[in-house]
Write an enzyme that holds these catalytic residues in place. Structure first.
Site, PDB file in Angstrom:
ATOM      1  N   SER A 100      -0.162   3.256   9.705  1.00 49.08           N
ATOM      2  CA  SER A 100      -0.949   4.419  10.913  1.00 49.08           C
ATOM      3  C   SER A 100      -0.619   3.898  12.179  1.00 49.08           C
ATOM      4  CB  SER A 100      -1.849   5.309  10.494  1.00 49.08           C
ATOM      5  OG  SER A 100      -2.334   5.879   9.354  1.00 49.08           O
ATOM      6  N   GLY A 156      -9.423  -1.631  12.161  1.00 55.07           N
ATOM      7  CA  GLY A 156      -9.432  -0.385  12.366  1.00 55.07           C
ATOM      8  C   GLY A 156     -10.109  -0.250  10.688  1.00 55.07           C
ATOM      9  N   GLY A 174       1.863  -2.215   5.237  1.00 57.45           N
ATOM     10  CA  GLY A 174       0.877  -1.298   4.879  1.00 57.45           C
ATOM     11  C   GLY A 174       0.580  -1.532   6.969  1.00 57.45           C
ATOM     12  N   GLY A 175      -0.591  -1.081   6.835  1.00 61.20           N
ATOM     13  CA  GLY A 175      -1.204  -0.874   8.515  1.00 61.20           C
ATOM     14  C   GLY A 175      -1.975  -2.123   8.829  1.00 61.20           C
ATOM     15  N   ASP A 176      -2.840  -2.077   9.534  1.00 56.20           N
ATOM     16  CA  ASP A 176      -3.454  -3.211   9.848  1.00 56.20           C
ATOM     17  C   ASP A 176      -4.812  -3.513   9.105  1.00 56.20           C
ATOM     18  OD1 ASP A 176      -2.575  -3.881  11.826  1.00 56.20           O
ATOM     19  OD2 ASP A 176      -3.175  -2.875  13.794  1.00 56.20           O
ATOM     20  N   GLY A 177      -5.321  -2.149   8.122  1.00 57.20           N
ATOM     21  CA  GLY A 177      -6.241  -2.202   7.302  1.00 57.20           C
ATOM     22  C   GLY A 177      -6.413  -3.582   5.782  1.00 57.20           C
ATOM     23  N   ASN A 225       0.638  -0.823  -0.358  1.00 54.11           N
ATOM     24  CA  ASN A 225       0.298  -0.118  -0.254  1.00 54.11           C
ATOM     25  C   ASN A 225       1.022   1.503   0.013  1.00 54.11           C
ATOM     26  OD1 ASN A 225      -2.231   2.238   0.362  1.00 54.11           O
ATOM     27  ND2 ASN A 225      -2.180   1.736   2.516  1.00 54.11           N
ATOM     28  N   ARG A 278      -4.051  11.890  12.626  1.00 55.81           N
ATOM     29  CA  ARG A 278      -5.489  12.286  12.301  1.00 55.81           C
ATOM     30  C   ARG A 278      -6.557  11.630  13.681  1.00 55.81           C
ATOM     31  NH1 ARG A 278      -5.011   8.202   8.839  1.00 55.81           N
ATOM     32  NH2 ARG A 278      -5.538   6.021   9.127  1.00 55.81           N
TER      33      ARG A 278
END
Length: 446
Positions: A196, A415, A163-166, A105, A268
């Site tokens: 993030s 997330g 990437g992140g957990d998403g 990502n 954010r």
């Protein structure tokens, strides 16, 4: 004497293949003899200069030997370097490769995931015998589409998410939505944290940076992990997760934070949390949960049908459901103890939870008001939140959450925000089969 040492250095820099045993041992012996002679005749500063040149020459020879290591150099290299290089090259020479697909990502975190992967992670994985096909996501849901349509024979050793957990959640839902579910759920998922929020890999494997993650993947190993589902009962839509589902204030903050994604990145959540705290609404829910019986051992069953057909098929037959109705600042259903990767203290929300214990951990934060919410988050930073009188903590098998009135009806899963319509009821339960993460859990390695 300086000229002799410099000539050896020049030859080493100019000659790339590994030097033969005789030449290396002879040159090494000559330099040592001359350095010993220099210790008697030459001044101290000149002797230190010669020793520095000798060490520099040895390092250069070791560096060039490592590119094509042969038996003539093994005794001269440090043991740790010899073992690592021999292991990597033995895999390549014997044709032992691990075929994976890397889903990256490029917008994760501060949009530095591409640079981190190609400069720091990819070289390590290639040396460890990974054959990678790298695909960069172009839109939201792209990772889900890739995982749901990929030919599993092209990546028999797993899918690596950068990437992140998403993005991990997208890949998981893509795999569990396939027709060949029994094979797809056995496909391990690797994680390179570059987003993030990377709570999953930090909590389960103890990894919070990409370099450590690459090293862990290179070492190999598999960690089983429970998979839970969140079903919107009216619509019949099911979403899967590995970390937690949450309702109330945190889900409300998650929805607001999407407005600041492009401008503030990982910060954010802080901005959205402050804004929502200043305009805190009331959250009313009806919560029904089925406590976990301590005498009943959770037994995993083989998956032969779609996961949707396995979601709490016989849970309605149980008669010991517990009901809680009223105001709740937050409701958390955790699959592991959920330690955030960001922050200095790394507090945990569910300290009794384990990633493979066959149960879910329910945390109910009763009441409303800014003061109570502020006290909860302060206590949470020091892992004292379970001592608060308005916090309820119980291990459960199934949970049903229904918003009341105008309460925010969204649900956060790893997330990702799921929005309901009207009086939505969310049903959360474990699957009868486990997923697999690439990398070895700390307890297994010990």
């Amino acid at each position: 004497m300086k000229q002799v040492s410099c000539s050896v250095v020049n030859k080493c820099l100019a000659y790339n293949p590994c030097l033969s045993r005789n030449y290396y041992q002879r040159s090494h012996t000559v330099k040592l003899q001359r350095s010993q002679a220099g210790q008697i005749i030459l001044p101290r500063k000149l002797r230190k200069s010669m020793l520095w040149q000798i060490n520099f020459t040895q390092r250069q020879i070791a560096t060039h030997c490592s590119s094509d290591l042969s038996t003539s150099c093994r005794e001269e290299l440090p043991s740790y370097l010899t073992v690592n290089v021999l292991k990597d090259q033995s895999c390549a020479r014997q044709g032992i490769f691990r075929k994976v697909i890397v889903i990256l990502n490029p917008n994760s975190g501060f949009r530095s995931s591409r640079e981190v992967f190609y400069q720091k992670v990819q070289p390590t994985l290639e040396l460890s015998g990974f054959m990678m096909q790298v695909v960069e996501t172009a839109y939201a849901g792209h990772a889900h589409a890739l995982a749901s349509t990929v030919d599993l024979s092209t990546c028999p050793d797993g899918i690596i998410c950068v990437g992140g957990d998403g993005i991990v959640n997208e890949v998981l839902n893509g795999l569990l939505g396939r027709d060949d579910l029994e094979e797809a759920i056995q496909l391990p998922i690797g994680i390179i944290p570059a987003g993030s929020e990377n709570s999953l890999v930090w909590t389960v494997l103890g990894i919070r940076d990409p370099v450590s993650a690459a090293t862990t993947l290179a070492k190999g190993g598999i960690t089983p992990i429970d998979v839970f589902s969140v079903k919107r009962t009216q619509a019949g839509i099911t979403h899967f997760g590995l970390t937690a589902s949450y309702y109330g204030f945190v889900a409300d903050v998650l929805q607001l934070s999407e407005k600041f994604r492009l401008h503030f990145g990982p910060f954010r959540y802080v901005i959205a949390g402050v804004l929502k705290f200043l305009s805190l609404p009331q959250y009313r829910f009806e919560v029904n949960y089925l406590p976990l019986s301590p005498r009943r051992n959770h037994k995993l069953l083989p998956v032969t049908e779609k996961c949707n057909d396995h979601l709490a098929a016989d849970s309605s037959a149980e008669d010991n459901w517990v009901t809680r109705k009223g105001e709740f600042l937050g409701i958390f259903v955790c699959n592991h103890f959920c330690k955030p990767a960001q922050g200095l203290l790394s507090p945990v929300i569910a300290p009794k939870a384990q990633h493979n214990d066959g149960s879910l951990d329910l945390i109910l934060v009763h009441g409303s008001g800014r003061l109570r919410l502020f006290c909860f988050f302060i206590a949470y930073q020091f892992c004292w939140h379970l001592l608060l009188p308005y916090v309820e903590y119980v291990k459960v098998k199934h949970v049903k959450v229904r918003p009341i009135g105008k309460t925010h009806n969204g649900c956060g899963v790893d997330g990702e925000l799921l929005l309901g319509e009207g009086q939505t009821e969310w049903q959360c339960s474990l699957l009868p089969a486990q997923g697999r993460l690439l990398g070895r859990h700390r307890s297994a390695s010990e």
